[in-house]
Design an enzyme around this catalytic site. Structure first.
Site, short mmCIF file in Angstrom:
data_model
loop_
_atom_site.label_atom_id
_atom_site.label_comp_id
_atom_site.label_asym_id
_atom_site.label_seq_id
_atom_site.Cartn_x
_atom_site.Cartn_y
_atom_site.Cartn_z
N GLN A 45 0.84 -1.19 0.00
CA GLN A 45 0.00 0.00 0.00
C GLN A 45 0.88 1.25 0.00
O GLN A 45 1.98 1.26 0.58
CB GLN A 45 -0.93 0.05 1.23
CG GLN A 45 -2.26 -0.66 1.05
CD GLN A 45 -2.17 -2.15 1.32
OE1 GLN A 45 -1.36 -2.60 2.13
NE2 GLN A 45 -2.99 -2.93 0.64
N CYS A 73 -6.33 -0.08 6.89
CA CYS A 73 -5.14 -0.92 6.80
C CYS A 73 -4.54 -0.98 8.20
O CYS A 73 -3.93 -0.02 8.66
CB CYS A 73 -4.14 -0.37 5.79
SG CYS A 73 -2.65 -1.39 5.66
N GLY A 74 -4.73 -2.11 8.87
CA GLY A 74 -4.33 -2.21 10.26
C GLY A 74 -2.84 -2.11 10.47
O GLY A 74 -2.37 -1.42 11.40
N ASN A 154 -13.42 -1.65 5.30
CA ASN A 154 -13.28 -2.20 3.95
C ASN A 154 -13.89 -3.59 3.97
O ASN A 154 -14.02 -4.22 5.02
CB ASN A 154 -11.81 -2.21 3.51
CG ASN A 154 -10.89 -2.88 4.52
OD1 ASN A 154 -11.31 -3.34 5.58
ND2 ASN A 154 -9.62 -2.95 4.20
N HIS A 156 -14.63 -7.55 3.71
CA HIS A 156 -13.89 -8.79 3.93
C HIS A 156 -14.82 -10.00 3.88
O HIS A 156 -15.96 -9.94 4.35
CB HIS A 156 -13.22 -8.79 5.31
CG HIS A 156 -12.01 -7.92 5.38
ND1 HIS A 156 -10.74 -8.35 5.07
CD2 HIS A 156 -11.89 -6.62 5.74
CE1 HIS A 156 -9.89 -7.36 5.23
NE2 HIS A 156 -10.55 -6.29 5.63
N ASN A 187 -11.66 -8.12 0.19
CA ASN A 187 -10.49 -8.83 0.68
C ASN A 187 -10.94 -10.25 1.02
O ASN A 187 -11.94 -10.44 1.72
CB ASN A 187 -9.93 -8.14 1.92
CG ASN A 187 -9.49 -6.71 1.64
OD1 ASN A 187 -8.39 -6.46 1.17
ND2 ASN A 187 -10.38 -5.75 1.92
N GLU A 205 -5.58 -9.68 -0.85
CA GLU A 205 -6.07 -8.33 -0.59
C GLU A 205 -6.65 -7.69 -1.84
O GLU A 205 -6.07 -7.78 -2.94
CB GLU A 205 -4.94 -7.45 -0.05
CG GLU A 205 -4.55 -7.75 1.38
CD GLU A 205 -3.79 -6.60 2.01
OE1 GLU A 205 -4.27 -5.44 1.92
OE2 GLU A 205 -2.72 -6.85 2.59
N CYS A 214 -2.14 -9.00 6.76
CA CYS A 214 -3.21 -8.03 6.54
C CYS A 214 -3.91 -7.79 7.87
O CYS A 214 -4.58 -8.69 8.39
CB CYS A 214 -4.19 -8.54 5.48
SG CYS A 214 -5.61 -7.44 5.22
N GLY A 215 -3.73 -6.60 8.42
CA GLY A 215 -4.31 -6.30 9.73
C GLY A 215 -5.82 -6.31 9.75
O GLY A 215 -6.44 -6.92 10.62
N GLY A 217 -7.67 -7.81 7.66
CA GLY A 217 -8.06 -9.19 7.39
C GLY A 217 -8.04 -10.04 8.65
O GLY A 217 -8.91 -10.91 8.85
#
Length: 276
Positions: A45, A73-74, A154, A156, A187, A205, A214-215, A217
């Site tokens: 990213q 985005c974690g 976002n 998932h 995602n 992702e 992926c945080g 996720g």
């Protein structure tokens, strides 16, 4: 030339630019050029730090390698919080994204805990193309089926599998990301629960493809696992890049994510030259 910092959380890597003092000439095409691992710098990213709105310490804009914008985005949230905390000598930072405010605090051992906010469980919130039960989506492809879905800012979907190593993630991930049931794409997580407090997770992702971690996720995975009765509310999620400690807090429905951050290197880049 614009200074940048290359950072990562468990191998989920980011090119970070500071646009707080002056607006940067960032476009989706330029972000995609920077993210390219062959002709640019390479990242999962592209992150731009921008001036915050009241109540936050920094605004974080997130662009995927295809130039699309992400709401959460974690791993990047922890990275940006660590940068701002270092600047201010603080142990707590509030990061704002287009999805909302995310408080992050420093913990012992070089760890950072981000409050990723509440999981959104309604079909409109994910969003899905039609009204269906988000705990059991009518979706199957190859060896996987029956995912659960939620939004962490976002979209998932999490498929629970018996043998994660047998899942052809790079083959089916792109097709599931673009399935018509996800009007904004999604995602796609593939999770194998190994104990009531542990699971393995691989994420395809949206807009980025296969990543080491992926945080958001991991947030979706713990939420969906608890909803299915597969894990406790606090569990370690192991991804190819390492472990995150996840908790879906019962008192308010917020998801807490704890993990490390790291800086790989710094440098300068010419946005216009890369885009050309």
């Amino acid at each position: 030339m614009v200074p940048f910092r290359k950072m990562h959380g468990l191998g989920n890597d980011f090119v970070v630019l500071d646009g707080r003092a002056a607006t940067l000439p960032v476009t989706p095409a330029r972000a995609a050029a920077v993210a390219d691992r062959h002709f640019g710098i390479g990242c999962d990213q592209f992150i731009v730090m921008e001036p915050p709105a009241p109540g936050a310490d920094v605004f974080m804009r997130i662009l995927n390698p295809d130039g699309s914008e992400a709401g959460a985005c974690g791993n990047a949230t922890r990275c940006i919080a660590a940068l701002v905390a270092e600047e201010r000598g603080a142990d707590r930072v509030v990061v704002r994204t287009i999805a909302g405010e995310l408080p992050v605090e420093r913990l012992p051992g070089g760890l950072w805990r981000a409050d990723m906010g509440p999981a959104r469980l309604g079909w409109q919130d994910v969003p899905l193309a039609r009204e269906v039960d988000t705990l059991h989506l009518p979706l199957a492809l190859g060896p996987v089926s029956d995912p659960a879905a939620c939004s962490m800012g976002n979209p998932h979907a999490t498929f629970f599998v018996d043998d994660l190593d047998a899942v052809p993630v790079t083959e089916i991930g792109p097709r599931l990301e673009h399935d018509p049931i996800f009007p904004q794409r999604a995602n796609i997580g593939f999770a194998q629960v190994t104990a009531p407090d542990r699971m393995r997770l691989v994420i395809w992702e949206r807009g980025a493809g296969l990543t080491l971690a992926c945080g958001s996720g991991a947030c979706a995975a713990i939420v969906n696992a608890v909803r299915r009765g597969l894990t406790q509310r606090r569990a370690t999620v192991t991804m190819p890049g390492g472990d995150l400690i996840m908790e879906w807090r019962e008192s308010d429905g917020h998801v807490l994510m704890t993990g490390p951050v790291a800086t790989s290197f710094t440098g300068t880049l010419d946005l216009e030259a890369l885009a050309a």
